[in-house]
Enzyme design. Sequence first.
Site, PDB file in Angstrom:
ATOM      1  N   CYS A 117     114.771 -76.547  65.587  1.00  0.00           N
ATOM      2  CA  CYS A 117     115.748 -76.146  66.617  1.00  0.00           C
ATOM      3  C   CYS A 117     115.522 -76.830  67.967  1.00  0.00           C
ATOM      4  O   CYS A 117     116.378 -76.775  68.844  1.00  0.00           O
ATOM      5  CB  CYS A 117     115.746 -74.640  66.777  1.00  0.00           C
ATOM      6  N   HIS A 250     118.770 -73.069  73.347  1.00  0.00           N
ATOM      7  CA  HIS A 250     119.048 -73.027  71.903  1.00  0.00           C
ATOM      8  C   HIS A 250     119.621 -71.649  71.572  1.00  0.00           C
ATOM      9  O   HIS A 250     119.126 -70.622  72.049  1.00  0.00           O
ATOM     10  CB  HIS A 250     117.750 -73.281  71.132  1.00  0.00           C
ATOM     11  N   ASN A 280     123.280 -69.382  64.594  1.00  0.00           N
ATOM     12  CA  ASN A 280     122.195 -70.314  64.948  1.00  0.00           C
ATOM     13  C   ASN A 280     122.400 -71.597  64.142  1.00  0.00           C
ATOM     14  O   ASN A 280     122.242 -71.598  62.920  1.00  0.00           O
ATOM     15  CB  ASN A 280     120.858 -69.651  64.614  1.00  0.00           C
TER      16      ASN A 280
HETATM   17  O1  UT7 Z   1     116.054 -70.765  65.818  1.00  0.00           O
HETATM   18  C1  UT7 Z   1     114.853 -70.099  66.015  1.00  0.00           C
HETATM   19  C2  UT7 Z   1     114.615 -69.211  64.873  1.00  0.00           C
HETATM   20  N1  UT7 Z   1     115.034 -67.901  64.855  1.00  0.00           N
HETATM   21  C3  UT7 Z   1     114.997 -66.988  65.857  1.00  0.00           C
HETATM   22  O2  UT7 Z   1     114.851 -67.244  67.010  1.00  0.00           O
HETATM   23  C4  UT7 Z   1     115.137 -65.539  65.444  1.00  0.00           C
HETATM   24  C5  UT7 Z   1     114.205 -64.654  66.214  1.00  0.00           C
HETATM   25  N2  UT7 Z   1     114.210 -63.269  65.751  1.00  0.00           N
HETATM   26  C6  UT7 Z   1     115.314 -62.486  65.776  1.00  0.00           C
HETATM   27  O3  UT7 Z   1     116.372 -62.899  66.195  1.00  0.00           O
HETATM   28  C7  UT7 Z   1     115.167 -61.060  65.333  1.00  0.00           C
HETATM   29  O4  UT7 Z   1     113.796 -60.743  65.131  1.00  0.00           O
HETATM   30  C8  UT7 Z   1     115.957 -60.727  64.045  1.00  0.00           C
HETATM   31  C9  UT7 Z   1     117.443 -60.737  64.350  1.00  0.00           C
HETATM   32  C10 UT7 Z   1     115.652 -61.759  62.973  1.00  0.00           C
HETATM   33  C11 UT7 Z   1     115.611 -59.344  63.514  1.00  0.00           C
HETATM   34  O5  UT7 Z   1     115.824 -58.366  64.513  1.00  0.00           O
HETATM   35  P1  UT7 Z   1     114.713 -57.270  64.802  1.00  0.00           P
HETATM   36  O6  UT7 Z   1     115.255 -56.392  65.848  1.00  0.00           O
HETATM   37  O7  UT7 Z   1     113.415 -57.995  65.098  1.00  0.00           O
HETATM   38  O8  UT7 Z   1     114.653 -56.492  63.443  1.00  0.00           O
HETATM   39  P2  UT7 Z   1     113.418 -56.311  62.421  1.00  0.00           P
HETATM   40  O9  UT7 Z   1     113.065 -57.596  61.780  1.00  0.00           O
HETATM   41  O10 UT7 Z   1     112.341 -55.544  63.108  1.00  0.00           O
HETATM   42  O11 UT7 Z   1     114.072 -55.360  61.335  1.00  0.00           O
HETATM   43  C12 UT7 Z   1     114.477 -54.019  61.644  1.00  0.00           C
HETATM   44  C13 UT7 Z   1     115.091 -53.418  60.384  1.00  0.00           C
HETATM   45  C14 UT7 Z   1     114.234 -53.626  59.147  1.00  0.00           C
HETATM   46  O12 UT7 Z   1     114.345 -52.446  58.343  1.00  0.00           O
HETATM   47  P3  UT7 Z   1     113.160 -51.352  58.349  1.00  0.00           P
HETATM   48  O13 UT7 Z   1     111.937 -52.099  57.873  1.00  0.00           O
HETATM   49  O14 UT7 Z   1     113.063 -50.882  59.770  1.00  0.00           O
HETATM   50  O15 UT7 Z   1     113.664 -50.323  57.405  1.00  0.00           O
HETATM   51  C15 UT7 Z   1     114.941 -54.746  58.418  1.00  0.00           C
HETATM   52  O16 UT7 Z   1     114.739 -54.724  57.028  1.00  0.00           O
HETATM   53  O17 UT7 Z   1     116.345 -54.040  60.114  1.00  0.00           O
HETATM   54  C16 UT7 Z   1     116.382 -54.467  58.759  1.00  0.00           C
HETATM   55  N3  UT7 Z   1     117.259 -55.616  58.636  1.00  0.00           N
HETATM   56  C17 UT7 Z   1     118.579 -55.524  58.458  1.00  0.00           C
HETATM   57  N4  UT7 Z   1     119.387 -54.468  58.363  1.00  0.00           N
HETATM   58  C18 UT7 Z   1     120.692 -54.695  58.216  1.00  0.00           C
HETATM   59  C19 UT7 Z   1     116.911 -56.940  58.707  1.00  0.00           C
HETATM   60  N5  UT7 Z   1     118.016 -57.697  58.561  1.00  0.00           N
HETATM   61  C20 UT7 Z   1     119.058 -56.838  58.423  1.00  0.00           C
HETATM   62  C21 UT7 Z   1     120.438 -57.021  58.246  1.00  0.00           C
HETATM   63  N6  UT7 Z   1     121.216 -55.922  58.149  1.00  0.00           N
HETATM   64  N7  UT7 Z   1     121.012 -58.241  58.186  1.00  0.00           N
END
Ligand code: UT7
Length: 323
Positions: A117, A250, A280
Site C-alpha cells: 500500500c 492511503h 482499500n
Molecule cells: O492497507 C493497509 C492494510 N489494512 C488496514 O489498514 C486495515 C487495518 N485494520 C482495520 O481496518 C480494522 O482492524 C478492521 C476493519 C480490519 C477490523 O475492525 P476491528 O474494529 O479491529 O474489528 P476486530 O478485528 O476486532 O473484530 C471485531 C469483531 C470480531 O468478532 P468477535 O471476535 O468480537 O466475536 C470479528 O470476527 O468483528 C468480527 N468481524 C466481522 N463482523 C461482521 C470481522 N469482520 C467482520 C465483518 N462483518 N465483515
Amino acid sequence: MTVHTRISGTGSYLPGEPIGNAALIAAHGLESSDEWIVERTGIRSRHLAAPGVNCSDLALEASRRALQAAGRKAAEIDLVIVATSTPDYVFPSAAALLQSKLGITNGAPAFDVQAVCSGFIYAMTIAEKFIRSGSHKCALVVGAEVFSRILDWTDRGTCVLFGDGAGAVVLEASEQPGLLASALHADGSHHGILSVPGQVSGGVVTGDPFLRMDGQAVFKFAVKVLADVAHEVLATAGMTVAQVDWLIPHQANVRILQATAKRLHIPSENCIVTVAHHGNTSAASIPLALDESVRAGRIQRGQHLLLEGVGGGFTWGATLLRF
Ligand code: UT7
C-alpha cells in the site's frame, strides 16, 4: 539551475459498476452486515475487475487519462513505473506490459515496485530521483491493483475491505518546485501481520495464496507511522502542518484516516477520503484519491499536498508537494 519534479497530469480508472456492501455480502454468503462494515471501516462500496481484466488493463486506462491531462503523448514518456502487488504475471512486469499497450517504443525503462500500500509513494520517490539526476525527464508513475484476486471470499475480516482500480501521474522535470520532500521506510520484522504468504513453485501454488491480516495490529501501526512520517517530510521541507492544504493518506479505513488527521491537527475537511466508495485499493488508493479530487476541482494548482502510505512489509512513506 536545480531540476525540480512536478506532477503535470493525473488520471484514474475504476472497473465496472460500484458493488455495495449488501450485494457483496449476498454474493459471497458472508456473515456480515452493511452496518458493521460502514461503522468499522467507512466502506460503502468498491469496484471489482471482471475476470480477465488485469492490472495492466486498469493501469492503461488511468495512464491514458493522465497523459491527456498532462498534454503529453505516450512517446514522450521516458520512464514507466507501476506500483503493484497484483501484477498480471510473475513476469514480465506490469510496467513492461503497460509500456507495450501504450505503444511506447523508445526503449524507456519500465519496472514494477512492490511495496504494497506504500507502493505509489515509493514509485514517485524513485521517479523523482531519476528526474532530479537529469537522466530522465518525463515519467509515468502508476498505482494499479486487482486485490480481488488475492482475497479469501470466505474470510469476512478481509474480503469486505478491498477493491480494484488504478491511478496515474505524469511527473516531469520543471523549473518550478513540485515534489518538496519525501521519506521512505520499511521494517520487515512486521511481515507477519499483513501478507500473502504463498508462492508458485513446481507448477502449483505452495503456502497460502490469500491476503492474511491481523487487523488491529495493522491499525495501531498505521496510525503511528503515518503521523511520524508526515512530521518527518514537513521538517525536511521546513514547513508546518498549517501550510498543508490537503492530506491524502492511503485509503484503508476511515477510522485510520480520522485518527491520523487528528494526531496531525489537520482538520478532517482537509483530509481526502475516498475509501467509502473505493474500498482499500492498496497502491492505487493515493493516486485514485488525488485524481478524483483534482477532477472535482477540490485540489487546485499551487496548493500543498501531503501524500502518505503504509502497508505490508511493513513499508511506509510520505511525499510533500506543491501541486
Ligand atoms: O492497507 C493497509 C492494510 N489494512 C488496514 O489498514 C486495515 C487495518 N485494520 C482495520 O481496518 C480494522 O482492524 C478492521 C476493519 C480490519 C477490523 O475492525 P476491528 O474494529 O479491529 O474489528 P476486530 O478485528 O476486532 O473484530 C471485531 C469483531 C470480531 O468478532 P468477535 O471476535 O468480537 O466475536 C470479528 O470476527 O468483528 C468480527 N468481524 C466481522 N463482523 C461482521 C470481522 N469482520 C467482520 C465483518 N462483518 N465483515
